[in-house]
Design an enzyme around this catalytic site. Structure first.
Site, PDB file in Angstrom:
ATOM      1  N   ASP A   1      -2.598 -17.703   5.101  1.00 38.63           N
ATOM      2  CA  ASP A   1      -3.610 -18.546   4.448  1.00 38.63           C
ATOM      3  C   ASP A   1      -4.248 -19.489   5.474  1.00 38.63           C
ATOM      4  O   ASP A   1      -5.467 -19.625   5.543  1.00 38.63           O
ATOM      5  CB  ASP A   1      -3.031 -19.315   3.243  1.00 38.63           C
TER       6      ASP A   1
ATOM      7  N   ASP B   1      -5.777  -5.670   5.761  1.00 37.20           N
ATOM      8  CA  ASP B   1      -6.949  -5.178   5.043  1.00 37.20           C
ATOM      9  C   ASP B   1      -7.915  -6.334   4.770  1.00 37.20           C
ATOM     10  O   ASP B   1      -9.116  -6.264   5.042  1.00 37.20           O
ATOM     11  CB  ASP B   1      -6.475  -4.544   3.724  1.00 37.20           C
TER      12      ASP B   1
ATOM     13  N   LYS C   1       3.456 -14.321   5.902  1.00 39.62           N
ATOM     14  CA  LYS C   1       3.693 -15.358   4.884  1.00 39.62           C
ATOM     15  C   LYS C   1       5.217 -15.450   4.727  1.00 39.62           C
ATOM     16  O   LYS C   1       5.775 -15.332   3.628  1.00 39.62           O
ATOM     17  CB  LYS C   1       2.996 -14.939   3.574  1.00 39.62           C
TER      18      LYS C   1
ATOM     19  N   TYR D   1       0.810  -1.219   0.000  1.00 38.13           N
ATOM     20  CA  TYR D   1       0.000   0.000   0.000  1.00 38.13           C
ATOM     21  C   TYR D   1       0.842   1.266   0.000  1.00 38.13           C
ATOM     22  O   TYR D   1       0.309   2.365   0.068  1.00 38.13           O
ATOM     23  CB  TYR D   1      -0.938   0.022   1.212  1.00 38.13           C
TER      24      TYR D   1
END
Ligand code: NAD
Length: 360
Positions: free
Chosen positions: A225, A249, A191, A124
């Site tokens: 995930d 987000d 991740k 972002y």
């Protein structure tokens, strides 16, 4: 205590939900003066700018703001007025509680999660290279030289910066939040198995910060995930989640879904010494001016704001009044009725009136 608070009505449904929240906050009896400033489409029409300087100046002066959603017209310089405000004031922590309220339709009951999203960097940051541009081709050539890996020439590229500095302050914020609000556990979501130098740095930094809170707050780690699946299957196993910007987000919308959707999801953007409170939802332009949408997300953002300015008893009073109206299910907007075209649903301001009546 007297408070001066910046009030930004926003676009679309913003002015309606902000008005409802303002009335509820005033009805708690706190002493508040509103410094109303305009950003978004009205500002563009009247002053030629989406984000006039006086908006940021007002927030810097008052240190606290209540803000309606703002539309970002496509192709207008910066990506989003909302992101521009967060970046200009370094509001680095986005706090989004996801809490079940009886009376709100949802697949789950008794959820009480807090999502803490890093607000200043990651994908972002707005560092992007458009497909086909000469600088994009240069960048691709440089990356290929450094990494010995091939990138297709017709690629666009977005850069994901994650720093030790920003990771440390967001994770510390999450732990301090946990202590302040008596929460037991902070889970760092990442991740790092794939993105070793960005998410890996976030995770390594989180582990370091967690040592300072050892024995006071439990620390856990989760891969994003797997976290998505866990939140759907066992949301009650989690408490405070801290995440880099993009995952924050996505996961905060997932968590809003666990408790009944955008109509009841409040939020805060917090910096070192100032904060801007706003609902998670956007400006929903098709409902503009209809006095139809749910004011609860904005009112609960006001509850978070009242806690921030240390008006805890006003915050409790207002949250309890919201709870009563929700559980009764009578004076509520269409989205909170079992059937969306229920003729007994009330408008935005009438729901605010019912909440005000329940303030004690
Ligand atoms: P949105 O949240 O505005 O609306 C999506 C849908 O959610 C609406 O059509 C409506 O069905 C429902 N909804 C939203 N708020 C509701 C409420 N209070 N009560 C009942 N139903 C509600 O999302 P969008 O359509 O993707 O975005 C519209 C505009 O808002 C865009 O210009 C976007 O940039 C902007 N936006 C602003 C913010 C912000 O100011 N922080 C956040 C998100 C989107």
């Amino acid at each position: 205590m007297d408070h001066t608070i910046t009030l930004i009505p926003g676009d679309g449904i913003g002015p309606e939900v902000v008005r409802a929240a303002r009335r509820c906050i005033e009805a708690t009896g706190i002493n508040v003066t509103w410094d109303v400033v305009i950003a978004g489409q009205d500002a563009k029409d009247n002053y030629g700018e989406l984000l006039p300087k006086n908006v940021l100046e007002s927030i810097k002066k008052n240190k606290v703001a209540l803000k309606g959603p703002i539309i970002t017209p496509i192709g207008e310089g910066f990506r989003s007025v909302n992101v521009a405000i967060r970046q200009a004031l370094d509001l680095y922590a986005c706090v989004r509680p996801a809490k079940s309220y009886a009376g709100v339709k949802s697949l789950y009951k008794d959820i009480d999660l807090v999502i803490i999203r890093e607000n200043s960097e990651d994908l972002y940051a707005g560092i992007e290279f458009e497909e086909g541009k000469p600088e994009t081709k240069d960048l691709i050539a440089k990356i290929e030289e450094y990494t010995k890996k091939q990138i297709r020439q017709d690629s666009g590229i977005s850069i994901k910066p994650i720093s030790k500095y920003a990771s440390e302050r967001i994770v510390r914020f999450a732990f301090e939040y946990a202590i302040k609000y008596r929460r037991n556990k902070v889970t760092a979501v990442h991740k790092a198995n794939i993105m070793k130098f960005t998410d890996g740095l976030f995770l390594k930094t989180a582990r370091e910060v967690a040592k300072d809170y050892n024995g006071r707050v439990i620390f856990e780690e989760a891969i994003v995930d797997n976290m998505s699946m866990q939140l759907v299957q066992k949301p009650k196993d989690y408490d405070v989640l801290v995440l880099p910007n993009l995952y924050g987000d996505i996961i905060s919308d997932l968590c809003a879904g666990l408790v009944g959707g955008l109509g009841v999801a409040p939020g805060a953007n917090v910096g070192r010494d100032m904060a801007v409170f706003e609902a998670v939802h956007g400006a929903a332009p098709k409902y503009r001016g209809l006095d139809k949408v749910n004011p609860v997300a904005m009112i609960l953002s006001g509850v978070l704001m009242l806690r921030y300015i240390k008006e805890d008893s006003a915050a409790d009073k207002l949250e309890n009044a919201v709870k009563k109206v929700l559980v009764e299910g009578k004076s509520v907007t269409y989205d909170l009725k079992p059937n969306r075209d229920d003729p007994t649903s009330v408008g935005t301001q009438e729901m605010a009136d019912a909440i005000i009546k329940n303030l004690k």
